[in-house]
Design a protein around this motif. Structure first.
Motif, PDB file in Angstrom:
ATOM      1  N   GLY A   2       4.555   9.436   0.531  1.00 19.09           N
ATOM      2  CA  GLY A   2       4.827   8.856  -0.774  1.00 19.09           C
ATOM      3  C   GLY A   2       3.652   8.204  -1.477  1.00 19.09           C
ATOM      4  N   ALA A   3       3.973   7.693  -2.674  1.00 16.51           N
ATOM      5  CA  ALA A   3       2.961   7.147  -3.571  1.00 16.51           C
ATOM      6  C   ALA A   3       2.417   5.813  -3.082  1.00 16.51           C
ATOM      7  CB  ALA A   3       3.562   6.973  -4.964  1.00 16.51           C
ATOM      8  N   MET A   4       1.222   5.495  -3.541  1.00 22.66           N
ATOM      9  CA  MET A   4       0.610   4.196  -3.245  1.00 22.66           C
ATOM     10  C   MET A   4      -0.476   3.908  -4.263  1.00 22.66           C
ATOM     11  SD  MET A   4      -1.984   4.843  -0.043  1.00 22.66           S
ATOM     12  CE  MET A   4      -1.077   6.037   0.916  1.00 22.66           C
ATOM     13  N   LYS A   5      -0.796   2.644  -4.377  1.00 23.54           N
ATOM     14  CA  LYS A   5      -1.853   2.217  -5.286  1.00 23.54           C
ATOM     15  C   LYS A   5      -2.745   1.222  -4.540  1.00 23.54           C
ATOM     16  CE  LYS A   5      -0.501   1.361  -9.496  1.00 23.54           C
ATOM     17  NZ  LYS A   5      -1.039   2.404 -10.413  1.00 23.54           N
ATOM     18  N   LEU A   6      -4.006   1.549  -4.417  1.00 22.11           N
ATOM     19  CA  LEU A   6      -4.972   0.692  -3.731  1.00 22.11           C
ATOM     20  C   LEU A   6      -5.815  -0.041  -4.767  1.00 22.11           C
ATOM     21  CD1 LEU A   6      -4.433   3.350  -1.905  1.00 22.11           C
ATOM     22  CD2 LEU A   6      -6.391   2.553  -0.602  1.00 22.11           C
ATOM     23  N   VAL A   7      -5.995  -1.327  -4.557  1.00 21.98           N
ATOM     24  CA  VAL A   7      -6.721  -2.152  -5.523  1.00 21.98           C
ATOM     25  C   VAL A   7      -7.764  -3.006  -4.810  1.00 21.98           C
ATOM     26  CG1 VAL A   7      -6.500  -4.137  -7.064  1.00 21.98           C
ATOM     27  CG2 VAL A   7      -4.901  -2.240  -7.258  1.00 21.98           C
ATOM     28  N   HIS A  67     -12.814  -9.259  -4.415  1.00 25.59           N
ATOM     29  CA  HIS A  67     -13.136  -8.220  -3.434  1.00 25.59           C
ATOM     30  C   HIS A  67     -12.156  -8.173  -2.264  1.00 25.59           C
ATOM     31  CE1 HIS A  67     -16.796  -7.419  -5.647  1.00 25.59           C
ATOM     32  NE2 HIS A  67     -17.073  -8.700  -5.611  1.00 25.59           N
ATOM     33  N   ASP A  68     -10.930  -8.637  -2.522  1.00 26.82           N
ATOM     34  CA  ASP A  68      -9.851  -8.426  -1.555  1.00 26.82           C
ATOM     35  C   ASP A  68      -9.287  -7.030  -1.759  1.00 26.82           C
ATOM     36  OD1 ASP A  68      -9.978 -11.048  -0.501  1.00 26.82           O
ATOM     37  OD2 ASP A  68      -8.790 -11.802  -2.182  1.00 26.82           O
ATOM     38  N   HIS A  69      -8.821  -6.435  -0.666  1.00 23.49           N
ATOM     39  CA  HIS A  69      -8.232  -5.092  -0.725  1.00 23.49           C
ATOM     40  C   HIS A  69      -6.728  -5.204  -0.497  1.00 23.49           C
ATOM     41  CE1 HIS A  69     -12.082  -2.656  -0.347  1.00 23.49           C
ATOM     42  NE2 HIS A  69     -12.481  -3.909  -0.230  1.00 23.49           N
ATOM     43  N   VAL A  70      -5.953  -4.675  -1.438  1.00 24.90           N
ATOM     44  CA  VAL A  70      -4.498  -4.712  -1.325  1.00 24.90           C
ATOM     45  C   VAL A  70      -3.926  -3.340  -1.675  1.00 24.90           C
ATOM     46  CG1 VAL A  70      -4.320  -7.177  -1.838  1.00 24.90           C
ATOM     47  CG2 VAL A  70      -4.186  -5.508  -3.689  1.00 24.90           C
ATOM     48  N   LEU A 125       3.839  -5.268  -1.484  1.00 29.82           N
ATOM     49  CA  LEU A 125       2.423  -5.583  -1.615  1.00 29.82           C
ATOM     50  C   LEU A 125       1.860  -5.827  -0.220  1.00 29.82           C
ATOM     51  CD1 LEU A 125       0.398  -5.905  -3.951  1.00 29.82           C
ATOM     52  CD2 LEU A 125       0.823  -8.371  -3.857  1.00 29.82           C
ATOM     53  N   VAL A 126       0.908  -5.010   0.183  1.00 32.49           N
ATOM     54  CA  VAL A 126       0.337  -5.082   1.528  1.00 32.49           C
ATOM     55  C   VAL A 126      -1.071  -5.662   1.445  1.00 32.49           C
ATOM     56  CG1 VAL A 126      -0.300  -3.777   3.591  1.00 32.49           C
ATOM     57  CG2 VAL A 126       1.662  -3.054   2.217  1.00 32.49           C
ATOM     58  N   SER A 127      -1.313  -6.750   2.172  1.00 35.34           N
ATOM     59  CA  SER A 127      -2.643  -7.366   2.161  1.00 35.34           C
ATOM     60  C   SER A 127      -3.211  -7.551   3.561  1.00 35.34           C
ATOM     61  CB  SER A 127      -2.579  -8.726   1.453  1.00 35.34           C
ATOM     62  OG  SER A 127      -1.649  -9.590   2.097  1.00 35.34           O
ATOM     63  N   ASP A 128      -2.415  -7.295   4.601  1.00 39.61           N
ATOM     64  CA  ASP A 128      -2.893  -7.427   5.974  1.00 39.61           C
ATOM     65  C   ASP A 128      -4.001  -6.398   6.221  1.00 39.61           C
ATOM     66  OD1 ASP A 128      -2.650  -8.427   8.767  1.00 39.61           O
ATOM     67  OD2 ASP A 128      -2.039  -6.349   9.156  1.00 39.61           O
ATOM     68  N   PRO A 129      -5.214  -6.819   6.562  1.00 38.71           N
ATOM     69  CA  PRO A 129      -6.349  -5.896   6.665  1.00 38.71           C
ATOM     70  C   PRO A 129      -6.113  -4.657   7.523  1.00 38.71           C
ATOM     71  CG  PRO A 129      -7.147  -8.143   6.705  1.00 38.71           C
ATOM     72  CD  PRO A 129      -5.651  -8.234   6.762  1.00 38.71           C
ATOM     73  N   PRO A 130      -5.545  -4.757   8.726  1.00 40.90           N
ATOM     74  CA  PRO A 130      -5.316  -3.525   9.510  1.00 40.90           C
ATOM     75  C   PRO A 130      -4.374  -2.546   8.812  1.00 40.90           C
ATOM     76  CG  PRO A 130      -5.196  -5.459  10.926  1.00 40.90           C
ATOM     77  CD  PRO A 130      -5.217  -5.957   9.522  1.00 40.90           C
ATOM     78  N   GLU A 131      -3.318  -3.068   8.166  1.00 39.38           N
ATOM     79  CA  GLU A 131      -2.388  -2.190   7.453  1.00 39.38           C
ATOM     80  C   GLU A 131      -3.048  -1.569   6.234  1.00 39.38           C
ATOM     81  OE1 GLU A 131       1.682  -3.530   6.838  1.00 39.38           O
ATOM     82  OE2 GLU A 131       1.272  -5.235   8.150  1.00 39.38           O
ATOM     83  N   VAL A 132      -3.810  -2.376   5.504  1.00 43.30           N
ATOM     84  CA  VAL A 132      -4.508  -1.861   4.325  1.00 43.30           C
ATOM     85  C   VAL A 132      -5.498  -0.770   4.740  1.00 43.30           C
ATOM     86  CG1 VAL A 132      -6.181  -2.423   2.510  1.00 43.30           C
ATOM     87  CG2 VAL A 132      -4.246  -3.954   2.950  1.00 43.30           C
ATOM     88  N   ALA A 148      -5.562   2.995   3.481  1.00 47.38           N
ATOM     89  CA  ALA A 148      -6.766   3.464   2.796  1.00 47.38           C
ATOM     90  C   ALA A 148      -7.278   4.756   3.434  1.00 47.38           C
ATOM     91  CB  ALA A 148      -7.847   2.394   2.831  1.00 47.38           C
ATOM     92  N   HIS A 149      -7.168   4.844   4.755  1.00 47.79           N
ATOM     93  CA  HIS A 149      -7.581   6.075   5.442  1.00 47.79           C
ATOM     94  C   HIS A 149      -6.674   7.240   5.040  1.00 47.79           C
ATOM     95  CE1 HIS A 149      -9.625   3.612   8.896  1.00 47.79           C
ATOM     96  NE2 HIS A 149     -10.368   3.690   7.801  1.00 47.79           N
TER      97      HIS A 149
END
Length: 281
Positions: A218-223, A228-231, A242-249, A253-254
């Motif tokens: 499914g869809a996702m949006k990376l910001v 310079h936080d990645h969510v 809204l996902v902000s946990d670094p391992p999940e992000v 992202a991969h």
């Protein structure tokens, strides 16, 4: 608008709408203007000004701009109110993400069903929102359309964010409202893709025939935010996540990177969009 709708709007008016209404009335009276006179100065009817001051019809973004110009008295109150008025027009699930998007330095979006809201034309957005379920009132539809279109200011922001959009090919072939609405949306995508800070790519329909297809979940949006936080933001059945946990992000992202690797090139994608925009049905 019916009398019943006006009554419901007054009863359910947000705190921001009530504050704008009170400020408008106070500043209008300070300038010794009637509702009709203010309407003439702002390009609205006296009934539209009255509806805004009684919260029967909340101020539009354009009305707030005009109020600032005519009775703002240099205070900037209507200009500051624009952000909060628009925020309240978004669905609750999207409000938290909307501010992240507005200030982002990088936005990478993958869409599987419809064109990303940031890229939607007015006609496409109106057909999509108006045809959804459960149905919304005409007023709510127009509020949602307005709020969606205001997001396009992001394209003109300085410094300009980097914006990447990946669309499933099926999105380019799925009409809402009419085939002409779809063609207009495709032509708009072509124009947006020509911006220096925008890249649009297409994941082809037959990608799965090659044995690997990374977009199935499914869809996702990376910001990347200005801090310079990645969510990552996702929507599932009217629920915003809204996902902000670094391992999940990092994992998401991969996956996004794998989806991007399976798309057509930007030039190939643009050619496909242009061809579909020119097809007659």
């Amino acid at each position: 608008m019916t009398a019943m709708a006006r009554t419901e709007n007054k009863a359910g008016a947000s705190g921001t709408a009530q504050m704008v209404a009170a400020l408008s009335k106070a500043l209008r009276e300070k300038h010794q203007l009637s509702q009709e006179e203010l309407g003439k100065k702002t390009g609205y009817t006296a009934s539209a000004i009255s509806a805004m001051e009684t919260c029967a019809q909340p101020a539009s973004d354009k009305m707030l701009v005009k109020l600032e110009e005519t009775i703002g008295s240099g205070l900037g109150v209507f200009e500051k109110a624009r952000r909060f008025v628009l925020l309240e027009k978004y669905p609750s699930r999207f409000r938290g993400f909307s501010e992240l998007e507005a200030g982002a330095v990088t936005i990478s979006s993958y869409e599987t069903l419809v064109v990303d809201g940031l890229f939607q034309t007015e006609e496409y957005a109106r057909a999509l929102i108006g045809g959804g379920y459960p149905p919304v009132s005409e007023q709510k539809r127009e509020e949602l359309v307005e709020a969606r279109l205001v997001r396009r200011r992001l394209f003109e922001r300085e410094p300009a964010p980097m914006i990447e959009l990946i669309l499933e090919e099926s999105v380019l072939r799925r009409p809402f409202g009419s085939w002409e609405v779809l063609r207009g949306q495709l032509r708009s995508l072509v124009e947006d893709a020509a911006r220096d800070n925008v890249c649009v790519q297409v994941l082809p329909l037959d990608r799965g025939l090659r044995g690997t297809y990374a977009g199935a979940r499914g869809a996702m949006k990376l910001v990347v935010t200005k801090e310079h936080d990645h969510v990552v933001y996702m929507e599932i059945e009217d629920q915003g996540i809204l996902v902000s946990d670094p391992p999940e992000v990092s994992q998401l992202a991969h996956r996004y990177a794998k989806i991007r690797a399976q798309t057509l090139s930007p030039d190939e994608s643009l050619s496909l969009i242009e061809r579909l925009a020119g097809e007659e049905r």
